[in-house]
Design an enzyme around this catalytic site. Structure first.
Site, PDB file in Angstrom:
ATOM      1  N   GLU A 148      42.333  43.490  25.146  1.00  0.00           N
ATOM      2  CA  GLU A 148      42.545  44.913  25.482  1.00  0.00           C
ATOM      3  C   GLU A 148      42.885  45.031  26.967  1.00  0.00           C
ATOM      4  O   GLU A 148      42.698  44.078  27.736  1.00  0.00           O
ATOM      5  CB  GLU A 148      41.286  45.725  25.149  1.00  0.00           C
ATOM      6  CG  GLU A 148      41.076  45.861  23.642  1.00  0.00           C
ATOM      7  CD  GLU A 148      39.861  46.670  23.243  1.00  0.00           C
ATOM      8  OE1 GLU A 148      39.842  47.175  22.120  1.00  0.00           O
ATOM      9  OE2 GLU A 148      38.919  46.801  24.039  1.00  0.00           O
ATOM     10  N   HIS A 177      37.962  60.374  26.445  1.00  0.00           N
ATOM     11  CA  HIS A 177      37.474  59.307  25.561  1.00  0.00           C
ATOM     12  C   HIS A 177      36.047  58.866  25.860  1.00  0.00           C
ATOM     13  O   HIS A 177      35.298  58.539  24.947  1.00  0.00           O
ATOM     14  CB  HIS A 177      38.420  58.118  25.701  1.00  0.00           C
ATOM     15  CG  HIS A 177      38.094  56.966  24.804  1.00  0.00           C
ATOM     16  ND1 HIS A 177      38.101  57.074  23.435  1.00  0.00           N
ATOM     17  CD2 HIS A 177      37.748  55.681  25.082  1.00  0.00           C
ATOM     18  CE1 HIS A 177      37.792  55.899  22.892  1.00  0.00           C
ATOM     19  NE2 HIS A 177      37.555  55.044  23.871  1.00  0.00           N
ATOM     20  N   ARG A 225      42.951  51.415  31.751  1.00  0.00           N
ATOM     21  CA  ARG A 225      43.208  52.706  31.106  1.00  0.00           C
ATOM     22  C   ARG A 225      43.617  53.849  32.026  1.00  0.00           C
ATOM     23  O   ARG A 225      44.447  54.667  31.668  1.00  0.00           O
ATOM     24  CB  ARG A 225      41.918  53.163  30.446  1.00  0.00           C
ATOM     25  CG  ARG A 225      41.873  52.759  29.074  1.00  0.00           C
ATOM     26  CD  ARG A 225      40.641  53.188  28.447  1.00  0.00           C
ATOM     27  NE  ARG A 225      40.511  52.237  27.371  1.00  0.00           N
ATOM     28  CZ  ARG A 225      39.490  52.164  26.578  1.00  0.00           C
ATOM     29  NH1 ARG A 225      38.476  52.958  26.746  1.00  0.00           N
ATOM     30  NH2 ARG A 225      39.472  51.295  25.622  1.00  0.00           N
ATOM     31  N   ARG A 238      35.566  52.693  33.072  1.00  0.00           N
ATOM     32  CA  ARG A 238      35.003  51.691  32.155  1.00  0.00           C
ATOM     33  C   ARG A 238      36.083  50.749  31.647  1.00  0.00           C
ATOM     34  O   ARG A 238      37.132  51.178  31.172  1.00  0.00           O
ATOM     35  CB  ARG A 238      34.363  52.394  30.957  1.00  0.00           C
ATOM     36  CG  ARG A 238      33.880  51.446  29.893  1.00  0.00           C
ATOM     37  CD  ARG A 238      33.249  52.209  28.763  1.00  0.00           C
ATOM     38  NE  ARG A 238      34.204  52.991  28.035  1.00  0.00           N
ATOM     39  CZ  ARG A 238      34.746  52.628  26.867  1.00  0.00           C
ATOM     40  NH1 ARG A 238      34.422  51.482  26.316  1.00  0.00           N
ATOM     41  NH2 ARG A 238      35.593  53.411  26.253  1.00  0.00           N
TER      42      ARG A 238
HETATM   43  P1  FAD Z   1      26.422  57.676  20.126  1.00  0.00           P
HETATM   44  O1  FAD Z   1      26.842  56.579  19.227  1.00  0.00           O
HETATM   45  O2  FAD Z   1      27.445  58.689  20.483  1.00  0.00           O
HETATM   46  O3  FAD Z   1      25.184  58.364  19.468  1.00  0.00           O
HETATM   47  C1  FAD Z   1      24.620  59.543  19.996  1.00  0.00           C
HETATM   48  C2  FAD Z   1      23.471  59.936  19.114  1.00  0.00           C
HETATM   49  O4  FAD Z   1      22.751  60.995  19.734  1.00  0.00           O
HETATM   50  C3  FAD Z   1      23.889  60.461  17.748  1.00  0.00           C
HETATM   51  O5  FAD Z   1      22.982  60.019  16.781  1.00  0.00           O
HETATM   52  C4  FAD Z   1      23.776  61.964  17.911  1.00  0.00           C
HETATM   53  O6  FAD Z   1      23.516  62.640  16.708  1.00  0.00           O
HETATM   54  C5  FAD Z   1      22.571  62.042  18.818  1.00  0.00           C
HETATM   55  N1  FAD Z   1      22.447  63.299  19.552  1.00  0.00           N
HETATM   56  C6  FAD Z   1      23.302  63.863  20.423  1.00  0.00           C
HETATM   57  N2  FAD Z   1      22.810  65.038  20.868  1.00  0.00           N
HETATM   58  C7  FAD Z   1      21.617  65.198  20.259  1.00  0.00           C
HETATM   59  C8  FAD Z   1      20.627  66.215  20.269  1.00  0.00           C
HETATM   60  N3  FAD Z   1      20.747  67.314  21.019  1.00  0.00           N
HETATM   61  N4  FAD Z   1      19.539  66.055  19.486  1.00  0.00           N
HETATM   62  C9  FAD Z   1      19.377  64.965  18.702  1.00  0.00           C
HETATM   63  N5  FAD Z   1      20.280  63.974  18.653  1.00  0.00           N
HETATM   64  C10 FAD Z   1      21.380  64.097  19.427  1.00  0.00           C
HETATM   65  N6  FAD Z   1      33.321  51.443  22.907  1.00  0.00           N
HETATM   66  C11 FAD Z   1      33.449  50.106  22.818  1.00  0.00           C
HETATM   67  O7  FAD Z   1      32.725  49.375  23.482  1.00  0.00           O
HETATM   68  N7  FAD Z   1      34.382  49.569  21.979  1.00  0.00           N
HETATM   69  C12 FAD Z   1      35.209  50.325  21.214  1.00  0.00           C
HETATM   70  O8  FAD Z   1      36.019  49.800  20.468  1.00  0.00           O
HETATM   71  C13 FAD Z   1      35.102  51.731  21.307  1.00  0.00           C
HETATM   72  N8  FAD Z   1      35.927  52.545  20.586  1.00  0.00           N
HETATM   73  C14 FAD Z   1      35.727  53.884  20.621  1.00  0.00           C
HETATM   74  C15 FAD Z   1      36.511  54.707  19.806  1.00  0.00           C
HETATM   75  C16 FAD Z   1      36.298  56.076  19.785  1.00  0.00           C
HETATM   76  C17 FAD Z   1      37.131  56.948  18.905  1.00  0.00           C
HETATM   77  C18 FAD Z   1      35.282  56.634  20.617  1.00  0.00           C
HETATM   78  C19 FAD Z   1      35.044  58.112  20.620  1.00  0.00           C
HETATM   79  C20 FAD Z   1      34.519  55.825  21.441  1.00  0.00           C
HETATM   80  C21 FAD Z   1      34.729  54.446  21.449  1.00  0.00           C
HETATM   81  N9  FAD Z   1      33.958  53.614  22.249  1.00  0.00           N
HETATM   82  C22 FAD Z   1      34.107  52.256  22.168  1.00  0.00           C
HETATM   83  C23 FAD Z   1      32.838  54.142  23.009  1.00  0.00           C
HETATM   84  C24 FAD Z   1      31.544  53.871  22.235  1.00  0.00           C
HETATM   85  O9  FAD Z   1      31.772  54.099  20.863  1.00  0.00           O
HETATM   86  C25 FAD Z   1      30.408  54.758  22.702  1.00  0.00           C
HETATM   87  O10 FAD Z   1      30.317  54.746  24.091  1.00  0.00           O
HETATM   88  C26 FAD Z   1      29.084  54.289  22.128  1.00  0.00           C
HETATM   89  O11 FAD Z   1      29.176  54.157  20.736  1.00  0.00           O
HETATM   90  C27 FAD Z   1      27.973  55.250  22.496  1.00  0.00           C
HETATM   91  O12 FAD Z   1      26.824  54.898  21.802  1.00  0.00           O
HETATM   92  P2  FAD Z   1      25.487  55.703  22.070  1.00  0.00           P
HETATM   93  O13 FAD Z   1      24.445  55.041  21.236  1.00  0.00           O
HETATM   94  O14 FAD Z   1      25.257  55.836  23.515  1.00  0.00           O
HETATM   95  O15 FAD Z   1      25.799  57.174  21.523  1.00  0.00           O
HETATM   96  C1  SIN Z   2      39.840  51.210  21.693  1.00  0.00           C
HETATM   97  O1  SIN Z   2      39.731  50.642  20.603  1.00  0.00           O
HETATM   98  O2  SIN Z   2      40.905  51.355  22.291  1.00  0.00           O
HETATM   99  C2  SIN Z   2      38.634  51.758  22.309  1.00  0.00           C
HETATM  100  C3  SIN Z   2      37.953  50.678  23.005  1.00  0.00           C
HETATM  101  C4  SIN Z   2      36.975  51.289  23.939  1.00  0.00           C
HETATM  102  O3  SIN Z   2      36.916  52.499  24.097  1.00  0.00           O
HETATM  103  O4  SIN Z   2      36.251  50.513  24.558  1.00  0.00           O
END
Ligand code: FAD
Ligand code: SIN
Length: 533
Positions: free
Chosen positions: A118, A351, A290, A386
């Site tokens: 990537e 994103h 990015r 990031r």
């Molecule tokens: P999340 O997985 O967002 O979980 C948040 C949790 O908190 C959820 O359960 C939600 O319900 C809960 N929550 C929120 N507010 C409240 C509230 N008020 N009360 C109770 N619960 C609440 N990163 C990578 O490293 N590789 C990738 O390939 C990648 N691809 C991505 C593709 C997309 C489309 C997106 C949007 C992001 C991508 N990212 C990627 C970023 C990555 O997915 C996220 O940064 C990561 O999953 C965040 O995980 P988290 O556990 O911090 O939060």
């Molecule tokens: C992607 O698949 O391009 C997202 C990867 C990331 O957000 O880290």
């Protein structure tokens, strides 16, 4: 004082969020503690389930931790904290091993894991499950958590605010966190959940922008709650825009993974066919970090009055494209776009939230009793931008760090005191839901137009003025009506917007994701934007 529903059961640790960070911590703690995981909406509603590209990890003999550290610091424009970067990157192989043990079916190349590439990575180091890595990870974590007798997971709970010393029956001003008040989305009642330790893993604030790849619930709840409770928040101006979100009038937030460019995808002006990255970063072209690629696309769109640019991987054999990107291929086919034969229309979209609640290497926040991990935090890993696929990794490493620190200090953590119930005595049911919808739309629109990829002081000030006006209106509304998830989210969205704009106004330079025409150069001193409540 209206008595509402009591704490349901007794738990040692409460975790807010069921994504990669929350469930990693839960699984580690559940070996000896009773854990309650709360999530807004469904348990799979966070960004984790949506991740496409994969997880960055040094697993190839030709790669080194030093390479990954350097790439992370280059992408982060030097604002990263080296200790945090090393901590996360060196923790990657163990995190991947654990996911393999949980049954995540990573793609393989004979005996080893297949590594894709990537933007910003000098080597192939992205472990993945086709182009739907997040869903595979989320499913495996959930399955393991469901199988654990020590983990209770409650979806449909919207955390409202932390329970602090202010909410004790006997007031003390120590500033400790004892759990959370949460709205039961089904009953409409507010529950008290208390425990000796609380972990915040509530994800990012992407939905503060009109166009975002993030799911509907990414409204910055965790960041806003921690701020209101007294925790410092850092680098909120560093909002990441992904260069390639599908341009489609019906499907507004479908990501086209960076791995498409990693596997040879090229960007073209849709009318002239010019491969325009030549004009912005001749050396790295489409695999520049990015921020560089997103700004280049934004510039093309604005300069030539375009709706989108083209991303084209159709020079690769159709079988290769279908095999590497089955989810995207299927989705696009359903929309009448054949990515094996022609280009995909793309635009940049918000994103990832690089800033957030300040944590140290043990995932401790400023507030005793509160740890935090994942996208809601600023751990020093990402700096000003990031590096792709570093964020899931951060969730695994810091989720585990939070759990380990809680376990190591368990005996010193007191039992929660008696806590006052949620006060509903002065509120009534709202008859004006339109206020929420109107304000929500307005915030997201001015944040996109005034606080987007390219900023100016004047635009930021305009946004700040609007936020000040809306804040009064929303706080009046919040103080008068019974809470609903929409209202809680609106309040948090606005708080997050305020933190972003304040931080952006404080940074008098252009670094990484923060680009302002009024201060286009780098400042000499490299410093975080730290906001103190
Ligand atoms: P999340 O997985 O967002 O979980 C948040 C949790 O908190 C959820 O359960 C939600 O319900 C809960 N929550 C929120 N507010 C409240 C509230 N008020 N009360 C109770 N619960 C609440 N990163 C990578 O490293 N590789 C990738 O390939 C990648 N691809 C991505 C593709 C997309 C489309 C997106 C949007 C992001 C991508 N990212 C990627 C970023 C990555 O997915 C996220 O940064 C990561 O999953 C965040 O995980 P988290 O556990 O911090 O939060
Ligand atoms: C992607 O698949 O391009 C997202 C990867 C990331 O957000 O880290």
């Amino acid at each position: 004082m209206g008595e509402t529903q009591e704490n349901l059961g007794t738990y040692d640790v409460i975790i807010i969020g069921s994504g990669a960070a929350g469930l990693t911590a839960a699984l580690e703690l559940a070996q000896s503690k009773r854990v309650l995981v709360l999530a807004k909406g469904s348990l799979t509603g966070g960004s984790t389930a949506w991740a496409q590209g994969g997880i960055a990890a040094v697993l190839d003999a030709g790669d080194t931790f030093e390479n990954h550290v350097r790439d992370t610091m280059v992408a982060g424009a030097g604002l990263n904290d080296l200790a945090s970067v090393e901590f996360v990157i060196e923790g990657a192989p163990k995190a991947i091993d654990r996911l393999c043990d949980l049954g995540v079916p990573f793609n393989r190349d004979k005996d080893s894991l297949h590594l894709t590439r990537e933007g910003g990575h000098s080597h192939r180091r992205i472990v993945h499950v086709d182009d739907a890595t997040g869903w595979a990870v989320q499913s495996a974590l959930l399955k393991a958590a469901e199988a654990s007798p020590n983990i209770t997971m409650l979806g449909g709970r919207t955390a409202i605010d932390f329970i602090t010393d202010r909410h004790r029956e006997k007031f003390s001003a120590a500033g400790r966190i004892w759990g959370v008040y949460a709205l039961n989305e089904e009953t409409g009642r507010v529950e008290r959940h208390t425990a000796r330790a609380t972990i915040l893993a509530a994800g990012g604030a992407g939905r503060v922008y009109q166009f975002s790849t993030a799911p509907r619930g990414a409204t910055g709840d965790g960041i806003a709650m921690a701020w209101r409770a007294g925790a410092r928040v850092s680098n909120m101006e560093m909002m990441q825009f992904h260069p390639t979100c599908l341009y489609n009038l019906e499907v507004k937030n479908f990501l086209i993974t960076e791995a498409v460019r990693g596997e040879g995808g090229r960007l073209f002006h849709p009318e002239t066919g010019h491969r325009f990255m030549e004009d912005y970063d001749k050396e790295r072209m489409e695999l520049a970090p990015r921020d560089v690629v997103a700004r280049a696309i934004d510039d093309q769109i604005k300069r030539f009055g375009l709706d989108y640019v083209h991303l084209d991987i159709s020079h690769q054999p159709p079988e290769f494209v279908r095999e590497h990107f089955p989810t995207i291929h299927e989705k696009l086919t359903g929309l009448g776009i054949d990515m094996t034969a022609g280009p995909i229309p793309v635009v940049p979209a918000q994103h990832y939230t690089c800033g957030g609640v300040v944590v140290d290497l043990m995932a401790r926040t400023d507030l005793p009793g509160l740890w935090a991990a994942g996208e809601c935090t600023e751990s020093g890993l990402h700096g000003a931008n990031r590096l792709a696929s570093n964020s899931l990794l951060e969730c695994f490493v810091f989720g585990e760090a939070a759990a380990d620190d809680i376990l190591a200090n368990w005996d010193a953590l007191e039992e929660p005191p008696a806590i006052l119930p949620w006060d509903e005595s002065r509120v009534s049911d709202s008859d004006e839901q339109v206020v929420i919808k109107q304000n929500w739309t307005e915030i997201r629109r001015f944040m996109w137009n005034y606080v987007g990829i390219v900023r100016t002081t004047k635009r930021l000030e305009r946004a700040a003025n609007r936020i000040a006006l809306l804040k009064k209106e929303v706080e009046d509304y919040y103080g008068s009506f019974v809470v609903t998830t929409d209202l809680i989210e609106l309040r948090n969205l606005l708080q997050s917007a305020e933190l972003i704009v304040r931080s952006a106004l404080e940074r008098k330079e252009s670094r990484g994701l923060h680009y302002t025409m009024d201060h286009p150069d780098l400042a000499e001193d490299i410093r975080d934007t730290v906001l103190v409540p």
